[in-house]
Design an enzyme around this catalytic site. Structure first.
Site, PDB file in Angstrom:
ATOM      1  N   LYS A  41      -7.664  27.899 -24.686  1.00 58.20           N
ATOM      2  CA  LYS A  41      -8.801  28.802 -24.506  1.00 58.20           C
ATOM      3  C   LYS A  41      -8.375  30.266 -24.624  1.00 58.20           C
ATOM      4  O   LYS A  41      -8.984  31.030 -25.353  1.00 58.20           O
ATOM      5  CB  LYS A  41      -9.449  28.603 -23.123  1.00 58.20           C
ATOM      6  CG  LYS A  41     -10.029  27.220 -22.899  1.00 58.20           C
ATOM      7  CD  LYS A  41     -10.740  27.132 -21.543  1.00 58.20           C
ATOM      8  CE  LYS A  41      -9.826  27.305 -20.345  1.00 58.20           C
ATOM      9  NZ  LYS A  41      -8.880  26.189 -20.129  1.00 58.20           N
ATOM     10  N   ARG A  88     -16.884  26.929 -14.161  1.00 55.99           N
ATOM     11  CA  ARG A  88     -16.126  25.686 -13.981  1.00 55.99           C
ATOM     12  C   ARG A  88     -16.797  24.735 -13.006  1.00 55.99           C
ATOM     13  O   ARG A  88     -16.292  23.633 -12.784  1.00 55.99           O
ATOM     14  CB  ARG A  88     -14.731  25.987 -13.441  1.00 55.99           C
ATOM     15  CG  ARG A  88     -13.850  26.644 -14.460  1.00 55.99           C
ATOM     16  CD  ARG A  88     -12.404  26.661 -14.018  1.00 55.99           C
ATOM     17  NE  ARG A  88     -11.746  27.707 -14.759  1.00 55.99           N
ATOM     18  CZ  ARG A  88     -10.491  27.682 -15.146  1.00 55.99           C
ATOM     19  NH1 ARG A  88      -9.721  26.663 -14.834  1.00 55.99           N
ATOM     20  NH2 ARG A  88      -9.988  28.675 -15.823  1.00 55.99           N
ATOM     21  N   ARG A  99       4.626  25.947 -22.089  1.00 55.72           N
ATOM     22  CA  ARG A  99       4.226  27.246 -21.539  1.00 55.72           C
ATOM     23  C   ARG A  99       4.993  27.529 -20.249  1.00 55.72           C
ATOM     24  O   ARG A  99       5.340  28.678 -19.965  1.00 55.72           O
ATOM     25  CB  ARG A  99       2.715  27.250 -21.280  1.00 55.72           C
ATOM     26  CG  ARG A  99       2.193  28.592 -20.830  1.00 55.72           C
ATOM     27  CD  ARG A  99       0.685  28.633 -20.804  1.00 55.72           C
ATOM     28  NE  ARG A  99       0.147  28.013 -19.616  1.00 55.72           N
ATOM     29  CZ  ARG A  99      -1.151  27.833 -19.395  1.00 55.72           C
ATOM     30  NH1 ARG A  99      -2.034  28.214 -20.287  1.00 55.72           N
ATOM     31  NH2 ARG A  99      -1.579  27.278 -18.283  1.00 55.72           N
ATOM     32  N   ARG A 126       4.501  30.728 -15.546  1.00 56.68           N
ATOM     33  CA  ARG A 126       3.362  30.856 -14.639  1.00 56.68           C
ATOM     34  C   ARG A 126       3.589  30.011 -13.398  1.00 56.68           C
ATOM     35  O   ARG A 126       4.013  28.866 -13.489  1.00 56.68           O
ATOM     36  CB  ARG A 126       2.080  30.400 -15.355  1.00 56.68           C
ATOM     37  CG  ARG A 126       1.161  31.548 -15.696  1.00 56.68           C
ATOM     38  CD  ARG A 126      -0.010  31.094 -16.509  1.00 56.68           C
ATOM     39  NE  ARG A 126      -0.849  30.125 -15.821  1.00 56.68           N
ATOM     40  CZ  ARG A 126      -2.065  29.784 -16.241  1.00 56.68           C
ATOM     41  NH1 ARG A 126      -2.546  30.326 -17.338  1.00 56.68           N
ATOM     42  NH2 ARG A 126      -2.774  28.895 -15.577  1.00 56.68           N
ATOM     43  N   ARG A 181      -4.672  20.533 -11.450  1.00 55.86           N
ATOM     44  CA  ARG A 181      -5.650  21.299 -12.249  1.00 55.86           C
ATOM     45  C   ARG A 181      -6.380  20.385 -13.227  1.00 55.86           C
ATOM     46  O   ARG A 181      -7.568  20.547 -13.467  1.00 55.86           O
ATOM     47  CB  ARG A 181      -4.950  22.448 -12.972  1.00 55.86           C
ATOM     48  CG  ARG A 181      -4.652  23.612 -12.029  1.00 55.86           C
ATOM     49  CD  ARG A 181      -3.534  24.516 -12.524  1.00 55.86           C
ATOM     50  NE  ARG A 181      -3.693  24.954 -13.882  1.00 55.86           N
ATOM     51  CZ  ARG A 181      -2.673  25.133 -14.721  1.00 55.86           C
ATOM     52  NH1 ARG A 181      -1.442  24.899 -14.335  1.00 55.86           N
ATOM     53  NH2 ARG A 181      -2.892  25.548 -15.941  1.00 55.86           N
TER      54      ARG A 181
HETATM   55  P1  ADP Z   1      -6.055  26.942 -16.784  1.00 53.70           P
HETATM   56  O1  ADP Z   1      -7.310  26.826 -17.601  1.00 53.70           O
HETATM   57  O2  ADP Z   1      -4.829  26.667 -17.595  1.00 53.70           O
HETATM   58  O3  ADP Z   1      -6.074  26.113 -15.522  1.00 53.70           O
HETATM   59  P2  ADP Z   1      -6.612  29.784 -16.057  1.00 53.70           P
HETATM   60  O4  ADP Z   1      -5.658  30.856 -16.388  1.00 53.70           O
HETATM   61  O5  ADP Z   1      -7.921  29.789 -16.784  1.00 53.70           O
HETATM   62  O6  ADP Z   1      -5.811  28.427 -16.307  1.00 53.70           O
HETATM   63  O7  ADP Z   1      -6.916  29.760 -14.474  1.00 53.70           O
HETATM   64  C1  ADP Z   1      -5.870  29.792 -13.540  1.00 53.70           C
HETATM   65  C2  ADP Z   1      -6.399  29.580 -12.128  1.00 53.70           C
HETATM   66  O8  ADP Z   1      -7.340  30.626 -11.784  1.00 53.70           O
HETATM   67  C3  ADP Z   1      -7.178  28.290 -11.885  1.00 53.70           C
HETATM   68  O9  ADP Z   1      -6.325  27.176 -11.636  1.00 53.70           O
HETATM   69  C4  ADP Z   1      -8.013  28.672 -10.660  1.00 53.70           C
HETATM   70  O10 ADP Z   1      -7.257  28.668  -9.470  1.00 53.70           O
HETATM   71  C5  ADP Z   1      -8.389  30.123 -10.953  1.00 53.70           C
HETATM   72  N1  ADP Z   1      -9.676  30.207 -11.681  1.00 53.70           N
HETATM   73  C6  ADP Z   1      -9.853  30.644 -12.956  1.00 53.70           C
HETATM   74  N2  ADP Z   1     -11.151  30.575 -13.308  1.00 53.70           N
HETATM   75  C7  ADP Z   1     -11.817  30.065 -12.239  1.00 53.70           C
HETATM   76  C8  ADP Z   1     -13.178  29.731 -11.966  1.00 53.70           C
HETATM   77  N3  ADP Z   1     -14.139  29.913 -12.885  1.00 53.70           N
HETATM   78  N4  ADP Z   1     -13.476  29.236 -10.750  1.00 53.70           N
HETATM   79  C9  ADP Z   1     -12.559  29.057  -9.822  1.00 53.70           C
HETATM   80  N5  ADP Z   1     -11.251  29.321  -9.994  1.00 53.70           N
HETATM   81  C10 ADP Z   1     -10.873  29.834 -11.191  1.00 53.70           C
END
Ligand code: ADP
Length: 191
Positions: free
Chosen positions: A13, A88, A127, A133, A144
């Protein structure tokens, strides 16, 4: 143009968001990136979000919704935006609907990137080595992925029912995937 980009962790993404947003001249807004920036700056929001992120949990809806609302109120997001990693949860979908209809606009498309489970794991482990990370450890990755399946994957059907779902094959090179997204989106009229 108001878009959301969905897909499981590791689907690409973040990588695709920037080129798609640049193409339409709109900001790519990544909730994960905003949270990480707040964590590294040690803001109040960062302190609050960190414990959830480190555990692979979603940050609570109220916190996330408020952050997105503030971000899309910024002047650069007036012509439109691409959201990466939001919504989400169904509560976030409702909140986003409210934010968009309030401005008299609509969501043009929900793009979902589909990638094989084996490939997702391979990309995340790769990654983990290159970016380091905090949430790319095996246990947290699994958490996740489970949360995605439970809480976020159902949103795909919700957007399909609305007729705005655009499914894109996320396998292959970055450029191949970008080309597929553009091809799929060119048929969407701008609003
Ligand atoms: P990925 O899609 O690889 O899990 P992201 O960088 O998009 O990683 O998100 C990292 C973290 O940030 C998530 O695991 C969550 O804890 C938090 N996060 C991101 N977007 C949201 C969201 N829309 N609602 C709740 N938590 C979020």
């Amino acid at each position: 143009m108001r878009l959301i980009l969905m897909g499981p962790p590791g689907a690409g993404k973040g990588t695709q968001a920037t080129s798609v947003a640049d193409h339409f001249g709109i900001p790519a807004i990544s909730t994960g990136d905003i949270f990480r920036a707040n964590v590294s700056q040690g803001t109040e929001l960062g302190v609050e979000a960190k414990r959830f992120m480190d555990a692979g949990d979603y940050v609570p809806d109220e916190v996330t919704n408020k952050m997105v609302r503030n971000r899309i109120d910024e002047p650069d997001a007036k012509p439109g935006f691409l959201l990466d990693g939001y919504p989400r949860t169904t509560a976030q979908v409702e909140e986003l609907d409210g934010m968009i209809t309030f401005t008299g606009h609509k969501l043009d498309a929900a793009v979902v990137l589909t990638v094989d489970a084996d490939e997702l794991v391979a990309r995340l482990l790769q990654r983990a080595q290159t970016e380091g990370r905090a949430d790319d450890t095996e246990d947290v990755i699994r958490k996740r992925q489970d949360l995605y399946t439970e809480q976020t994957e159902p949103l795909i059907e919700l957007y399909r029912a609305r007729g705005i779902l655009v499914e894109v094959d996320g396998m292959g090179t970055v450029d191949e995937v970008t080309a597929r997204i553009f091809a799929a989106l060119d048929i969407i009229p701008e609003s």
